[in-house]
Every structure is written in structure tokens, then in C-alpha cells.
Design a protein around this motif. Structure first.
Motif, PDB file in Angstrom:
ATOM      1  N   THR A 118       2.633  -0.703   4.809  1.00  0.00           N
ATOM      2  CA  THR A 118       4.126  -0.378   4.063  1.00  0.00           C
ATOM      3  C   THR A 118       4.789   0.283   5.360  1.00  0.00           C
ATOM      4  N   ASP A 119       3.788   1.139   5.971  1.00  0.00           N
ATOM      5  CA  ASP A 119       4.489   1.459   7.547  1.00  0.00           C
ATOM      6  C   ASP A 119       4.998   0.042   8.524  1.00  0.00           C
ATOM      7  N   PRO A 120       5.797  -0.140   8.837  1.00  0.00           N
ATOM      8  CA  PRO A 120       5.978  -0.981   9.382  1.00  0.00           C
ATOM      9  C   PRO A 120       5.241  -1.180  11.561  1.00  0.00           C
ATOM     10  N   ALA A 121       4.925   0.334  11.393  1.00  0.00           N
ATOM     11  CA  ALA A 121       4.030   0.474  12.363  1.00  0.00           C
ATOM     12  C   ALA A 121       2.264  -0.100  12.936  1.00  0.00           C
ATOM     13  N   VAL A 122       2.005  -0.505  11.074  1.00  0.00           N
ATOM     14  CA  VAL A 122       0.689  -0.758  11.260  1.00  0.00           C
ATOM     15  C   VAL A 122       0.737  -2.040  11.262  1.00  0.00           C
ATOM     16  N   ASP A 123       0.044  -2.998  12.219  1.00  0.00           N
ATOM     17  CA  ASP A 123      -0.679  -4.233  11.978  1.00  0.00           C
ATOM     18  C   ASP A 123      -2.051  -4.740  11.050  1.00  0.00           C
ATOM     19  N   ILE A 124      -3.187  -3.708  11.182  1.00  0.00           N
ATOM     20  CA  ILE A 124      -3.906  -4.052  10.378  1.00  0.00           C
ATOM     21  C   ILE A 124      -3.940  -3.074   9.378  1.00  0.00           C
ATOM     22  N   PRO A 149      -6.462  11.567  11.030  1.00  0.00           N
ATOM     23  CA  PRO A 149      -5.272  11.707   9.375  1.00  0.00           C
ATOM     24  C   PRO A 149      -3.259  11.567  10.206  1.00  0.00           C
ATOM     25  N   VAL A 150      -3.352  10.774   8.915  1.00  0.00           N
ATOM     26  CA  VAL A 150      -1.892  10.420   9.264  1.00  0.00           C
ATOM     27  C   VAL A 150      -1.704  10.725   7.638  1.00  0.00           C
ATOM     28  N   SER A 151      -1.769  10.602   6.147  1.00  0.00           N
ATOM     29  CA  SER A 151      -1.442  11.612   5.449  1.00  0.00           C
ATOM     30  C   SER A 151      -2.650  11.373   4.449  1.00  0.00           C
ATOM     31  N   PRO A 152      -2.828  12.412   3.235  1.00  0.00           N
ATOM     32  CA  PRO A 152      -3.336  12.060   2.311  1.00  0.00           C
ATOM     33  C   PRO A 152      -3.720  10.915   1.478  1.00  0.00           C
ATOM     34  N   GLY A 153      -5.586  10.064   2.268  1.00  0.00           N
ATOM     35  CA  GLY A 153      -5.830   9.530   1.864  1.00  0.00           C
ATOM     36  C   GLY A 153      -5.605   8.227   2.555  1.00  0.00           C
ATOM     37  N   ARG A 154      -5.512   8.689   3.875  1.00  0.00           N
ATOM     38  CA  ARG A 154      -4.960   7.589   4.981  1.00  0.00           C
ATOM     39  C   ARG A 154      -5.055   8.228   6.258  1.00  0.00           C
ATOM     40  N   PHE A 155      -5.929   7.538   6.953  1.00  0.00           N
ATOM     41  CA  PHE A 155      -5.857   7.738   8.395  1.00  0.00           C
ATOM     42  C   PHE A 155      -5.910   6.508   9.453  1.00  0.00           C
ATOM     43  N   ARG A 156      -5.512   6.880  11.125  1.00  0.00           N
ATOM     44  CA  ARG A 156      -4.922   5.939  11.446  1.00  0.00           C
ATOM     45  C   ARG A 156      -6.326   5.997  12.538  1.00  0.00           C
ATOM     46  N   ALA A 157      -7.829   4.313  12.720  1.00  0.00           N
ATOM     47  CA  ALA A 157      -8.707   4.456  13.448  1.00  0.00           C
ATOM     48  C   ALA A 157      -8.027   4.163  15.259  1.00  0.00           C
ATOM     49  N   LEU A 158      -9.047   5.538  15.314  1.00  0.00           N
ATOM     50  CA  LEU A 158      -8.994   5.126  17.096  1.00  0.00           C
ATOM     51  C   LEU A 158     -10.156   4.432  17.548  1.00  0.00           C
ATOM     52  N   TYR A 159     -11.488   4.085  17.412  1.00  0.00           N
ATOM     53  CA  TYR A 159     -12.032   3.767  17.412  1.00  0.00           C
ATOM     54  C   TYR A 159     -13.539   3.557  16.379  1.00  0.00           C
ATOM     55  N   PHE A 160     -14.130   2.741  16.918  1.00  0.00           N
ATOM     56  CA  PHE A 160     -15.434   2.026  15.871  1.00  0.00           C
ATOM     57  C   PHE A 160     -17.058   2.209  16.324  1.00  0.00           C
ATOM     58  N   THR A 161     -17.514   2.929  15.899  1.00  0.00           N
ATOM     59  CA  THR A 161     -19.114   2.685  16.206  1.00  0.00           C
ATOM     60  C   THR A 161     -19.902   2.584  15.651  1.00  0.00           C
ATOM     61  N   ARG A 162     -21.084   2.093  16.368  1.00  0.00           N
ATOM     62  CA  ARG A 162     -22.718   2.045  15.808  1.00  0.00           C
ATOM     63  C   ARG A 162     -22.840   2.853  15.834  1.00  0.00           C
ATOM     64  N   ALA A 163     -22.534   4.270  16.739  1.00  0.00           N
ATOM     65  CA  ALA A 163     -23.159   5.416  17.017  1.00  0.00           C
ATOM     66  C   ALA A 163     -22.489   6.419  15.793  1.00  0.00           C
TER      67      ALA A 163
END
Length: 242
Positions: A118-124, A149-163
């Protein structure tokens, strides 16, 4: 915004060959996943496969299926071709990629994944869960989402890792591999070359972040059981029987 759910499925699996047709509770796993996706009630559900056996099982259960090429290296490539086949007019503006080995997925989780778009800035958009099992914090098979954190229950992903990351005190988040794409974002994503971080971590979603695309995660309370081994298949059968 109209939404289409696509479930990529193929017979080849190194640890559980033929798993889409594995019986779970009296029906093939792919059919059970299809039914769970339909429970979300957000739009049509289509299975994208290169297997005549999977296509037959889906059709016999009253589902919709499109036949894709057999040379796709990722599920994202398969759903992009499936999207063109299932919706050539381009009516669907949101495409949800539901893994075909999530027989315990809840429709509510699919609906929750659509929220960040619902946020137009989000691609995925995707899902994540706070890790409570100490063993999962160091398990490389549990992918961690490093988020802001962006809002309660929602975060912006900065990176994904197996570490085990980030370090220090505070929660860690388990990434759940369900994705909701804007159609234009998916079209861009499949044209991108693999990034260095993607190859290093063996995580496809890093290609999007490295290209400057924004991924936000909705936080859920439970991880749907993924079935990729005989042991997980037995566990899924036991859970459904109970």
C-alpha cells in the motif's frame, strides 16, 4: 490493485524428488498449497509448472495451471513466464509468489504480505518472524532479515543473511520466502544479473536490494512448515492428521 497468486512447481528436488505430488492428508501437496492460497481470497490462484503430472493433478482438483519452460533456474523466472501466460492482458498489478512446498501456509499470512505494498515506495513485500528458538539464531538454513522498523508490524529489509546477524542485544528475524511483487518490479527483477552478495549468500532476494529495490517485511507470529525432506513430509502428515 488486482492480485494474482502464482505457485511455481517442478518435480525435480534433490532431497525429496516428486514432492509436489507427495500425499498429505489424502491429496497432493501442490493441491493443498493451492487450496491454502485460495483461502486468502485476494485473487485468482494459478500453478506454473513444466510437469504434465503436476498439471494433471491440479486440473483434476479443479485448479488452474499454466505450462512453463523447463529451463528456468529460479522460481521467480518461472512465475514471470507464468504471469505472461495466465494474464497476458496485464490486469494483475500485484503478483504473489507462493512456494509450492508450504502446505501449512495460512491465507491470512498471504493477506498480511500484501500490506506493505500500500506504500508506493515499496517494490516487493515479504514476511518475517521474530526468532525465539535459540538454535535458529545460528542455523545457516534459517535466513535472517536485517530490518529497520517502519511502523508496528512492518520493517524495511536492509539485508538478508545466513549468518547470525545483527550482533548485539535485540531480536533476530527469520525471513519467510513468500513474496508479493509489483508487476513492474518483477519484470525488472528477472532482467537483473546475479549480484555478488546474492552469489555469496545464495539468496536471490539480495539481487533486488543490491539493485536499489525496496523490500518491506510484514511480521507474522508463526512460520509455515516447509516440506523439503522426507522427515518434514512426515511431520506435515502428522500435523494434518492431528
Amino acid at each position: 490493485m488486482s492480485t494474482l497468486i502464482l505457485i511455481p512447481a517442478r518435480m525435480a528436488s534433490t532431497r525429496l524428488p516428486g514432492k509436489p505430488l507427495a500425499d498429505i492428508g489424502g491429496m497432493p501437496m501442490i493441491v493443498r498449497v493451492m487450496q491454502r492460497a485460495a483461502e486468502a481470497a485476494v485473487g485468482p490462484v494459478v500453478v506454473a509448472t513444466d510437469s504434465a503430472e503436476i498439471a494433471r493433478a491440479v486440473s483434476q482438483a479443479g485448479g488452474r495451471v499454466v505450462m512453463t519452460r523447463s529451463d528456468h533456474s529460479t522460481g521467480s523466472d518461472r512465475i514471470f513466464e507464468g504471469l505472461a501466460l495466465a494474464d497476458p492482458e496485464g490486469r494483475a498489478k500485484i503478483v504473489v509468489n507462493v512456494q509450492g512446498d508450504f502446505p501449512m501456509l495460512q491465507g491470512a499470512d498471504i493477506r498480511l504480505a500484501l500490506g506493505p505494498l500500500t506504500d508506493p515506495a515499496v517494490d516487493i513485500a515479504t514476511l518475517a518472524l521474530e526468532i525465539t528458538d535459540t538454535a535458529e539464531r545460528t542455523d545457516p538454513n534459517v535466513v535472517k532479515a536485517i530490518c529497520s522498523p517502519v511502523s508496528p508490524g512492518r520493517f524495511r529489509a536492509l539485508y538478508f543473511t545466513r549468518a547470525t546477524a545483527p550482533t548485539g542485544d535485540g531480536p533476530l528475524y527469520h525471513h519467510i520466502g513468500l513474496y508479493a511483487y509489483r508487476r513492474a518490479a518483477l519484470a525488472r527483477f528477472v532482467t537483473l544479473a546475479q549480484s555478488a552478495n546474492e552469489q555469496r549468500e545464495r539468496l536471490e532476494q539480495l539481487r533486488a536490494l543490491d539493485a536499489g529495490m525496496r523490500i518491506d517485511a510484514a511480521i507474522v507470529k508463526g512460520v509455515p512448515l516447509g516440506v523439503d525432506t522426507p522427515e518434514e513430509l512426515a511431520k506435515a502428515r502428522k500435523m494434518l492428521a492431528g
